[in-house]
Scaffold this motif. Sequence first.
Motif, PDB file in Angstrom:
ATOM      1  N   ILE B 232       0.878  -1.186   0.000  1.00  0.00           N
ATOM      2  CA  ILE B 232       0.000   0.000   0.000  1.00  0.00           C
ATOM      3  C   ILE B 232       0.905   1.223   0.000  1.00  0.00           C
ATOM      4  O   ILE B 232       1.671   1.441   0.938  1.00  0.00           O
ATOM      5  CB  ILE B 232      -0.896   0.013   1.251  1.00  0.00           C
ATOM      6  N   VAL B 233       0.827   1.987  -1.095  1.00  0.00           N
ATOM      7  CA  VAL B 233       1.681   3.174  -1.192  1.00  0.00           C
ATOM      8  C   VAL B 233       0.789   4.396  -1.383  1.00  0.00           C
ATOM      9  O   VAL B 233       0.025   4.473  -2.338  1.00  0.00           O
ATOM     10  CB  VAL B 233       2.653   3.060  -2.377  1.00  0.00           C
ATOM     11  N   VAL B 234       0.856   5.341  -0.428  1.00  0.00           N
ATOM     12  CA  VAL B 234       0.139   6.623  -0.566  1.00  0.00           C
ATOM     13  C   VAL B 234       1.180   7.716  -0.437  1.00  0.00           C
ATOM     14  O   VAL B 234       1.828   7.854   0.601  1.00  0.00           O
ATOM     15  CB  VAL B 234      -0.951   6.766   0.519  1.00  0.00           C
ATOM     16  N   ARG B 235       1.369   8.473  -1.516  1.00  0.00           N
ATOM     17  CA  ARG B 235       2.438   9.483  -1.499  1.00  0.00           C
ATOM     18  C   ARG B 235       1.911  10.886  -1.261  1.00  0.00           C
ATOM     19  O   ARG B 235       2.558  11.862  -1.592  1.00  0.00           O
ATOM     20  CB  ARG B 235       3.172   9.451  -2.836  1.00  0.00           C
ATOM     21  N   SER B 236       0.691  11.045  -0.744  1.00  0.00           N
ATOM     22  CA  SER B 236       0.115  12.396  -0.633  1.00  0.00           C
ATOM     23  C   SER B 236       0.776  13.209   0.479  1.00  0.00           C
ATOM     24  O   SER B 236       0.721  14.418   0.473  1.00  0.00           O
ATOM     25  CB  SER B 236      -1.375  12.306  -0.376  1.00  0.00           C
ATOM     26  N   GLY B 237       1.404  12.514   1.429  1.00  0.00           N
ATOM     27  CA  GLY B 237       2.116  13.235   2.484  1.00  0.00           C
ATOM     28  C   GLY B 237       1.212  13.876   3.519  1.00  0.00           C
ATOM     29  O   GLY B 237       1.631  14.748   4.265  1.00  0.00           O
ATOM     30  N   ASP B 238      -0.031  13.463   3.561  1.00  0.00           N
ATOM     31  CA  ASP B 238      -0.940  14.026   4.559  1.00  0.00           C
ATOM     32  C   ASP B 238      -1.443  12.918   5.479  1.00  0.00           C
ATOM     33  O   ASP B 238      -0.821  11.863   5.587  1.00  0.00           O
ATOM     34  CB  ASP B 238      -2.092  14.769   3.882  1.00  0.00           C
ATOM     35  N   GLU B 239      -2.589  13.207   6.162  1.00  0.00           N
ATOM     36  CA  GLU B 239      -3.131  12.219   7.091  1.00  0.00           C
ATOM     37  C   GLU B 239      -3.463  10.923   6.383  1.00  0.00           C
ATOM     38  O   GLU B 239      -3.358   9.838   6.952  1.00  0.00           O
ATOM     39  CB  GLU B 239      -4.392  12.768   7.775  1.00  0.00           C
ATOM     40  N   VAL B 240      -3.908  11.066   5.122  1.00  0.00           N
ATOM     41  CA  VAL B 240      -4.245   9.860   4.356  1.00  0.00           C
ATOM     42  C   VAL B 240      -2.995   9.009   4.193  1.00  0.00           C
ATOM     43  O   VAL B 240      -3.042   7.787   4.295  1.00  0.00           O
ATOM     44  CB  VAL B 240      -4.836  10.255   2.992  1.00  0.00           C
ATOM     45  N   ALA B 241      -1.862   9.700   3.950  1.00  0.00           N
ATOM     46  CA  ALA B 241      -0.603   8.972   3.825  1.00  0.00           C
ATOM     47  C   ALA B 241      -0.272   8.286   5.143  1.00  0.00           C
ATOM     48  O   ALA B 241       0.187   7.145   5.157  1.00  0.00           O
ATOM     49  CB  ALA B 241       0.510   9.921   3.438  1.00  0.00           C
ATOM     50  N   VAL B 242      -0.525   8.992   6.264  1.00  0.00           N
ATOM     51  CA  VAL B 242      -0.288   8.406   7.588  1.00  0.00           C
ATOM     52  C   VAL B 242      -1.148   7.155   7.747  1.00  0.00           C
ATOM     53  O   VAL B 242      -0.671   6.097   8.165  1.00  0.00           O
ATOM     54  CB  VAL B 242      -0.607   9.443   8.691  1.00  0.00           C
ATOM     55  N   LEU B 243      -2.420   7.302   7.348  1.00  0.00           N
ATOM     56  CA  LEU B 243      -3.349   6.176   7.403  1.00  0.00           C
ATOM     57  C   LEU B 243      -2.843   5.042   6.522  1.00  0.00           C
ATOM     58  O   LEU B 243      -2.845   3.872   6.912  1.00  0.00           O
ATOM     59  CB  LEU B 243      -4.721   6.652   6.925  1.00  0.00           C
ATOM     60  N   GLY B 244      -2.407   5.429   5.332  1.00  0.00           N
ATOM     61  CA  GLY B 244      -1.882   4.446   4.386  1.00  0.00           C
ATOM     62  C   GLY B 244      -0.692   3.723   4.972  1.00  0.00           C
ATOM     63  O   GLY B 244      -0.599   2.495   4.894  1.00  0.00           O
ATOM     64  N   ASN B 245       0.217   4.497   5.596  1.00  0.00           N
ATOM     65  CA  ASN B 245       1.395   3.888   6.213  1.00  0.00           C
ATOM     66  C   ASN B 245       0.974   2.928   7.317  1.00  0.00           C
ATOM     67  O   ASN B 245       1.517   1.818   7.430  1.00  0.00           O
ATOM     68  CB  ASN B 245       2.311   4.962   6.786  1.00  0.00           C
ATOM     69  N   ALA B 246      -0.022   3.402   8.124  1.00  0.00           N
ATOM     70  CA  ALA B 246      -0.508   2.548   9.212  1.00  0.00           C
ATOM     71  C   ALA B 246      -1.076   1.259   8.645  1.00  0.00           C
ATOM     72  O   ALA B 246      -0.806   0.159   9.143  1.00  0.00           O
ATOM     73  CB  ALA B 246      -1.566   3.289  10.017  1.00  0.00           C
ATOM     74  N   MET B 247      -1.839   1.410   7.536  1.00  0.00           N
ATOM     75  CA  MET B 247      -2.445   0.235   6.916  1.00  0.00           C
ATOM     76  C   MET B 247      -1.374  -0.668   6.336  1.00  0.00           C
ATOM     77  O   MET B 247      -1.485  -1.901   6.385  1.00  0.00           O
ATOM     78  CB  MET B 247      -3.431   0.662   5.830  1.00  0.00           C
ATOM     79  N   GLU B 248      -0.337  -0.025   5.795  1.00  0.00           N
ATOM     80  CA  GLU B 248       0.765  -0.803   5.222  1.00  0.00           C
ATOM     81  C   GLU B 248       1.428  -1.616   6.326  1.00  0.00           C
ATOM     82  O   GLU B 248       1.694  -2.806   6.164  1.00  0.00           O
ATOM     83  CB  GLU B 248       1.756   0.149   4.546  1.00  0.00           C
ATOM     84  N   ARG B 249       1.664  -0.936   7.484  1.00  0.00           N
ATOM     85  CA  ARG B 249       2.250  -1.658   8.624  1.00  0.00           C
ATOM     86  C   ARG B 249       1.350  -2.824   9.026  1.00  0.00           C
ATOM     87  O   ARG B 249       1.809  -3.932   9.263  1.00  0.00           O
ATOM     88  CB  ARG B 249       2.425  -0.697   9.795  1.00  0.00           C
ATOM     89  N   MET B 250       0.039  -2.528   9.054  1.00  0.00           N
ATOM     90  CA  MET B 250      -0.934  -3.542   9.432  1.00  0.00           C
ATOM     91  C   MET B 250      -0.863  -4.708   8.458  1.00  0.00           C
ATOM     92  O   MET B 250      -0.863  -5.872   8.860  1.00  0.00           O
ATOM     93  CB  MET B 250      -2.329  -2.923   9.396  1.00  0.00           C
ATOM     94  N   ARG B 251      -0.770  -4.335   7.153  1.00  0.00           N
ATOM     95  CA  ARG B 251      -0.720  -5.369   6.121  1.00  0.00           C
ATOM     96  C   ARG B 251       0.510  -6.243   6.323  1.00  0.00           C
ATOM     97  O   ARG B 251       0.434  -7.472   6.339  1.00  0.00           O
ATOM     98  CB  ARG B 251      -0.665  -4.713   4.741  1.00  0.00           C
ATOM     99  N   VAL B 252       1.679  -5.553   6.523  1.00  0.00           N
ATOM    100  CA  VAL B 252       2.931  -6.294   6.686  1.00  0.00           C
ATOM    101  C   VAL B 252       2.830  -7.194   7.907  1.00  0.00           C
ATOM    102  O   VAL B 252       3.164  -8.395   7.852  1.00  0.00           O
ATOM    103  CB  VAL B 252       4.107  -5.297   6.822  1.00  0.00           C
ATOM    104  N   GLU B 253       2.290  -6.591   8.990  1.00  0.00           N
ATOM    105  CA  GLU B 253       2.173  -7.351  10.231  1.00  0.00           C
ATOM    106  C   GLU B 253       1.249  -8.546  10.042  1.00  0.00           C
ATOM    107  O   GLU B 253       1.546  -9.669  10.443  1.00  0.00           O
ATOM    108  CB  GLU B 253       1.602  -6.452  11.314  1.00  0.00           C
ATOM    109  N   ARG B 254       0.146  -8.271   9.341  1.00  0.00           N
ATOM    110  CA  ARG B 254      -0.830  -9.320   9.116  1.00  0.00           C
ATOM    111  C   ARG B 254      -0.230 -10.430   8.269  1.00  0.00           C
ATOM    112  O   ARG B 254      -0.457 -11.610   8.508  1.00  0.00           O
ATOM    113  CB  ARG B 254      -2.064  -8.742   8.430  1.00  0.00           C
ATOM    114  N   LYS B 255       0.563  -9.959   7.285  1.00  0.00           N
ATOM    115  CA  LYS B 255       1.210 -10.921   6.420  1.00  0.00           C
ATOM    116  C   LYS B 255       2.134 -11.812   7.253  1.00  0.00           C
ATOM    117  O   LYS B 255       2.123 -13.042   7.143  1.00  0.00           O
ATOM    118  CB  LYS B 255       2.013 -10.180   5.359  1.00  0.00           C
TER     119      LYS B 255
END
Lengths: 149, 545
Positions: B232-255
Amino acid sequence: MKYKLLFITCVLLSINSLLFAEEIETFYVIVHASNPHSKLTKEEISILFLKKITRWKETNELVYPVDQLKNSSLREEFSRDVHQKKISAIKAYWQQQIFSGREVPPMEKASDQEVLKYVEQKSGAIGYVSASVDIHEYEVKVIDLIEKE
Amino acid sequence: MMFKQVTLKHKILMLPCFALGALLLLFLVSQFFMERNTALLAHIESSFVPALEVGRDLAQRLTEIQRSMQDAVAAADEERLFKADSLYDEFLQLFERGQKNPFFNAKKLEQLNREFQEYYVLARKTSLHLIEGRSLDEDLIGELETMRERYNSVKAQLQSKTSQAKEDVSTSFAAALRNSRRSAMIMNVIIISCTLLFGGVSFYISRSITSPLSDLVKATDRIAQGDLTQKIVVRSGDEVAVLGNAMERMRVERKHVEEALKQAHEELERRVEERTSQLVEINKQMKREIEERKRAEKSLKSAQAQLIQSGKLASIGELAAGIAHELNQPLMVIRTTGQFIRRSLDKGTVGVDALKEHFEPIDRNTRRMMNIINHLRAFSRQSQGEFSPLNVNRLIEESFLMIEEQLRLHNIEVQKNLPPNPPKVLGDMNQLEQVVLNLLTNARDAIEAKGGKEPGQIEIVSRVFSDDNAWVEILIKDSGDGISEDTLENIFDPFFTTKEVGKGTGLGLSISYGIIREHQGVIEVAETSPKGTTFRVRLPGLIET
């Protein structure tokens, strides 16, 4: 009373004019000897004396008219003959001209000799003298008065 | 490293800020042009218009002066010149007013003033000359010329001033007009460019907000479908990106977790298999062990049964003498009766009826003997281990059958305290009888061991121990000399005995203990003292439903 006198004077003057209408000129119109003009109509002379034209046609020299004194009979005659107006009218004309800053009236000389002397000296000058005066002593030119063409 | 993030808040705030900025710009620009226009108009109003007025008034005064002088000369009336004088004063006043006007050049005005004054002085003088009727000599003509020059100069100057003022006014108006047009144009340009820019910025902001969001939605859909492989890559650099990063972490962790889970699952499977095989092995072993144990138990049970039997036989052996006594007594009765019948027959003194009467005790005693023998035989038979409901009182009575006579011979009084209809207990008659018999034998031995002349006493009591008939109790109390404390600890041990060699096997109480335990009951010493011992046996009552 005043108007009556004026009226009588006018009548007398008109009679007078009628009486001397066909008389030979009692004055000579003279110019500087160098002036190329030799004939002028009365209208032209009047215009020159009223400074309506300020330069000679031929030479483009400034015109210097010279007048007789206001109270001289010659001047009166000149006015009547050339300007076809009374002295007072001419006077009023000049007053208007003076105060409206347009022109200054011609210089007045006390005698025919003075007029002759002035005209002799001043190139572009024009004057008139009594016909009785011997003008040959002065280097001036007499202008032939011609009728209107 | 400082990294400035453009957050959603910034993005959302950007639009109104931008609009405000544009408005401010418009305001400033319009203000600037309006101020310039206002200044121009104010300048026109404050200097050009008064200048025009002053110029016009001055020209008017000049004409009036000229006229009044003309009048005075025409009328040859000196008095009339005063009017010209007053006009002259007005002219000067106007001049003063004009000097205050910023439009007029003070120096030039000063020159005008001077020339006017010269003109007036000359005009006044020449007027007087003319009124006086002085001839137009050279001097006067010169003066007139000068006057004319001055007049024309003054007039020209006034005219030039007026026309200049007019020109300036029109120039200023033109400038103002130009300014307005320019400001309108600039504002139009600003409005159009701001609108375009605003549109562009709005588009950019909405794109920058929505596109990462839609990316996120796609990513979540993928994750929901179980696809954890795509980043999950969100390059907007805002809260959505933060959310995206969090989701990415979640995804990696889940994986990781899923992988770990998979591994763990596999491991578990493997281990289960291993353990199952082990378990099968263990089960087999256990089965073998159980079988062994069963065999052992069986042999133990048979050993126990044999033990009981041998204990029983031992007690029979012990009882043998007693039984002999038991049998002896009816035998004696039979014998005596037989002798009496023979003697009576010999004497012939007895009738048939009386004889019949004498046979009756024989019959009775024979039956009694048969009874005893039958019981003895039954008792000595090995128990089948089958439990059935039985009456405790009957159990006690049957037990006494084999020992009553013995006790009597030993001079022991038996006192039975058996209330009628006690609750039944579930048990093996044969085994329980052995217990009672064993306890009675022990009581007899204890009394005998005490000796003394007084008759011994045995009291046997059966009773319900608890309210709900749950327990039935049998108390056997003897008047022996009690059990010592040291002995008390060992009485239920096998092969423990205090009796003389050859008299006891040491198995009685041990076997009794085993039997009662098998019946889920309790056997214990309730009380012991030099005056006697009380044994208590408790058995679970058969609760009738």
